[in-house]
Design an enzyme around this catalytic site. Structure first.
Site, PDB file in Angstrom:
ATOM      1  N   LYS A  43       0.850  -1.206   0.000  1.00  0.00           N
ATOM      2  CA  LYS A  43       0.000   0.000   0.000  1.00  0.00           C
ATOM      3  C   LYS A  43       0.880   1.249   0.000  1.00  0.00           C
ATOM      4  CE  LYS A  43      -0.228  -0.440   5.048  1.00  0.00           C
ATOM      5  NZ  LYS A  43      -0.998  -1.032   6.167  1.00  0.00           N
ATOM      6  N   TYR A 264      15.976  30.059   7.940  1.00  0.00           N
ATOM      7  CA  TYR A 264      14.745  30.751   8.358  1.00  0.00           C
ATOM      8  C   TYR A 264      14.715  30.947   9.870  1.00  0.00           C
ATOM      9  CZ  TYR A 264      12.391  30.287   3.840  1.00  0.00           C
ATOM     10  OH  TYR A 264      12.036  30.402   2.535  1.00  0.00           O
TER      11      TYR A 264
END
Ligand code: PLP
Length: 381
Positions: A43, A264
């Site tokens: 999956k 940042y």
């Protein structure tokens, strides 16, 4: 393992998937689970590794049972497998999708009386008895028939008469825990519930249970994580081979004086003169932002700490420990490999290996390794 020291194409990072190790891990789980069969859980794009190459390699290695989450994944997988492969849909079908699933030859896991009825109606409309897996909820409270619904089913035998039940299954909530006590309770609940139904082959174990508790094996185990080379819990047998390698490429390097902010928010400040390299992998590539100022990359055995916040497409590492010209633009540093396992990266980021794997971004250059070298281009995703 042969971690990718190279990056395919022009990407900022390279993901290496060792298909030989994948197949060796299949053999390892097969040996541990015998005489039970091993079904491969592929999956979520084979846990992010690329369902085409991964399922193709497992199919060629003789695996015949494949589990996906939904019908979309099943329809996609069908094209990668031979005709003998069986595809099971763990979440079952959305109401109305039954004919589509039948025409594609897909086997749904039925998780409720309504799903049992809808799938049986298809057979009642004239077709052969429809193959299905019946899931019982034995304590995880996620999917499957409750004990009340099992009682209802026992009272309405015509519902099951229309089905060809390949397996009765359930799923363990704590197979990767230190203690096996929840497994024992779930196993007992499973025996109690399935005892009310006609005797069918069973499927209960995930990777962790496949490698730790033979009493859960039944006829078919469902292995995901172990195939991808990640040890699935403290009780599991060890000996899996790593499958995944991840490399980030150096974009540029700069020398910064003490007291310079980086990234940042300027959450890192250099303490001395430091050489900082920017590499072309960021959180959009699935590298956890939680590893800002915390994680590391590796180069030739040297740990290179991450400094500053992880950005979307890049992040910075302190390469001061290396000789000045050791890393040139385009060179790769190890993010997952022999020095830093996937499980270690997950633990450091306060998450689980499943999440790191399934979030691996689509931008990496991907290399699928086999003994004979690289897979032909057609096998790449
Ligand atoms: C995902 C899943 C598995 C595989 O689990 P692993 O821990 O990766 O082996 C097995 N069974 C079910 C029902 C699942 O949802």
């Amino acid at each position: 393992m042969r971690v990718g020291d190279r990056v395919e194409g022009q990407a900022g990072g390279g993901l290496t998937v060792d298909l030989d190790a994948l197949v060796e891990n299949l053999r390892f789980v097969e040996a541990a689970a015998a005489p039970a069969r091993v079904g491969a859980v592929v999956k979520a794009d084979a846990y992010g590794l690329g369902v085409g190459p991964v399922a193709g390699a497992l199919d060629r290695a003789g695996c015949r049972d494949f589990f996906v989450a939904d019908l979309n994944e099943a329809l996609d997988l069908r094209g990668h497998l031979g005709d003998e492969a069986r595809i099971y849909v763990l979440n079952g079908l959305w109401p109305g999708d039954e004919a589509l699933a039948r025409d594609a030859g897909v086997i749904p896991v039925l998780n409720s009386i309504d799903q049992v009825r809808a799938w049986g109606n298809l057979a009642a409309a004239g077709g052969p008895r429809a193959a299905a897996v019946l899931q019982l909820d034995t304590g995880m409270s996620r999917l499957g028939l409750s004990p009340e619904e099992v009682a209802q089913l026992v009272g309405a035998p015509e519902l099951l008469d229309r089905l060809d039940l390949s397996y009765v299954m359930s799923h363990l909530a704590c197979a990767d825990a230190e203690s096996g006590s929840v497994d024992i309770a779930q196993r007992e609940a499973f025996e109690r519930l399935r005892g009310q139904l006609s005797d069918r082959p069973t499927s209960l174990a995930n990777s962790a249970a496949s490698l730790s508790d033979p009493l859960t094996h039944g006829a078919l185990v469902r292995a995901g994580l172990a195939l991808y080379g990640v040890p699935p819990g403290p009780r599991a047998k060890t000996g899996l081979r790593p499958v995944v390698g991840l490399v980030g490429r150096v974009i540029q390097t700069r020398t910064l004086p003490p007291g310079t902010g980086v990234g940042y928010g300027l959450t890192y400040t250099t303490r001395r003169t430091e050489r900082i390299a920017t590499i072309g992998v960021g959180y959009a590539d699935g590298w956890p932002r939680a590893l800002s100022n915390r994680g590391a990359a590796w180069f030739q055995g040297t740990r290179l700490p991450m400094v500053g916040q992880v950005s979307m497409d890049s992040m910075m590492i302190d390469v001061s420990a290396l000789p000045p010209d050791a890393l040139k633009p385009g060179d790769g540093v190890e993010l997952i490999g022999p020095n830093q396992t996937l499980a270690e990266v997950a633990a450091l980021a306060d998450t689980i290996p499943y999440e790191i794997l399934t979030r691996l971004g689509r931008r990496y250059g991907r290399t699928y390794l086999t003994d004979v070298g690289r897979e032909p281009a057609g096998a790449r995703t």
